[in-house]
Design a protein around this motif. Structure first.
Motif, PDB file in Angstrom:
ATOM      1  N   SER A  37     -23.988  11.529   3.812  1.00 52.35           N
ATOM      2  CA  SER A  37     -23.656  12.289   2.606  1.00 52.35           C
ATOM      3  C   SER A  37     -22.580  13.305   2.933  1.00 52.35           C
ATOM      4  N   LEU A  38     -21.811  13.651   1.909  1.00 55.53           N
ATOM      5  CA  LEU A  38     -20.772  14.670   2.008  1.00 55.53           C
ATOM      6  C   LEU A  38     -20.923  15.547   0.783  1.00 55.53           C
ATOM      7  N   ALA A  39     -21.127  16.849   1.012  1.00 57.53           N
ATOM      8  CA  ALA A  39     -21.333  17.785  -0.089  1.00 57.53           C
ATOM      9  C   ALA A  39     -20.258  18.855  -0.068  1.00 57.53           C
ATOM     10  N   ILE A  40     -19.699  19.115  -1.242  1.00 58.68           N
ATOM     11  CA  ILE A  40     -18.758  20.208  -1.443  1.00 58.68           C
ATOM     12  C   ILE A  40     -19.252  20.942  -2.684  1.00 58.68           C
ATOM     13  N   GLY A  41     -19.789  22.117  -2.471  1.00 58.34           N
ATOM     14  CA  GLY A  41     -20.408  22.823  -3.586  1.00 58.34           C
ATOM     15  C   GLY A  41     -21.534  21.984  -4.143  1.00 58.34           C
ATOM     16  N   VAL A  44     -22.051  15.968  -4.459  1.00 54.14           N
ATOM     17  CA  VAL A  44     -22.620  15.265  -3.311  1.00 54.14           C
ATOM     18  C   VAL A  44     -22.327  13.784  -3.468  1.00 54.14           C
ATOM     19  N   GLU A  45     -21.731  13.192  -2.461  1.00 50.73           N
ATOM     20  CA  GLU A  45     -21.487  11.751  -2.434  1.00 50.73           C
ATOM     21  C   GLU A  45     -22.187  11.174  -1.217  1.00 50.73           C
ATOM     22  N   ARG A  46     -22.662   9.959  -1.343  1.00 49.90           N
ATOM     23  CA  ARG A  46     -23.390   9.297  -0.254  1.00 49.90           C
ATOM     24  C   ARG A  46     -22.578   8.121   0.289  1.00 49.90           C
ATOM     25  N   SER A  47     -22.817   7.820   1.545  1.00 53.45           N
ATOM     26  CA  SER A  47     -22.147   6.702   2.234  1.00 53.45           C
ATOM     27  C   SER A  47     -20.631   6.805   2.094  1.00 53.45           C
ATOM     28  N   VAL A  48     -20.076   7.890   2.562  1.00 59.45           N
ATOM     29  CA  VAL A  48     -18.632   8.135   2.451  1.00 59.45           C
ATOM     30  C   VAL A  48     -17.938   7.676   3.734  1.00 59.45           C
ATOM     31  N   PRO A  49     -16.981   6.740   3.631  1.00 55.60           N
ATOM     32  CA  PRO A  49     -16.215   6.340   4.814  1.00 55.60           C
ATOM     33  C   PRO A  49     -15.430   7.538   5.348  1.00 55.60           C
ATOM     34  N   GLY A  64     -10.240  13.319   2.325  1.00 55.19           N
ATOM     35  CA  GLY A  64      -9.451  12.133   2.038  1.00 55.19           C
ATOM     36  C   GLY A  64      -9.775  11.453   0.731  1.00 55.19           C
ATOM     37  N   MET A  65      -9.015  10.412   0.474  1.00 52.03           N
ATOM     38  CA  MET A  65      -9.169   9.649  -0.755  1.00 52.03           C
ATOM     39  C   MET A  65     -10.505   8.902  -0.795  1.00 52.03           C
ATOM     40  N   SER A  66     -11.128   8.656   0.348  1.00 53.08           N
ATOM     41  CA  SER A  66     -12.433   7.995   0.332  1.00 53.08           C
ATOM     42  C   SER A  66     -13.472   8.858  -0.373  1.00 53.08           C
TER      43      SER A  66
END
Length: 87
Positions: A37-41, A44-49, A64-66
């Motif tokens: 996961s990648l969280a910014i504020g 939250v997105e999961r399975s981010v390349p 990045g664009m991913s």
């Protein structure tokens, strides 16, 4: 960066730096991986390349664009990056 990946506890000993990149700083290699996961504020997105470059190759992390391609919209205004996720 390598340093951020290490601080996040990623298994750096398993990385294979086999992706060739051309950056503003010149030519380098990177290792491909997927972030659970990648969280910014509140976003939250999961399975981010993602890519990790070798130690000392970059001074800052890049978004990045991913990640950006998953958002409803994003825009740059003066010194701000505005991100809008899907409801």
């Amino acid at each position: 960066t390598y340093e951020t990946a290490k601080a996040a506890g990623l298994p750096l000993e398993l990385l294979n730096f086999n992706v060739e990149l051309e950056t503003a700083g010149g030519h380098t290699r990177a290792a491909r991986l997927s972030l659970d996961s990648l969280a910014i504020g509140k976003l939250v997105e999961r399975s981010v390349p993602a890519l990790v470059v070798p130690r000392g190759q970059m001074k800052t992390n890049l978004l990045g664009m991913s990640f950006l391609d998953r958002l409803e919209s994003w825009e740059v205004r003066a010194d701000q990056l505005r991100l809008r996720g899907y409801p």
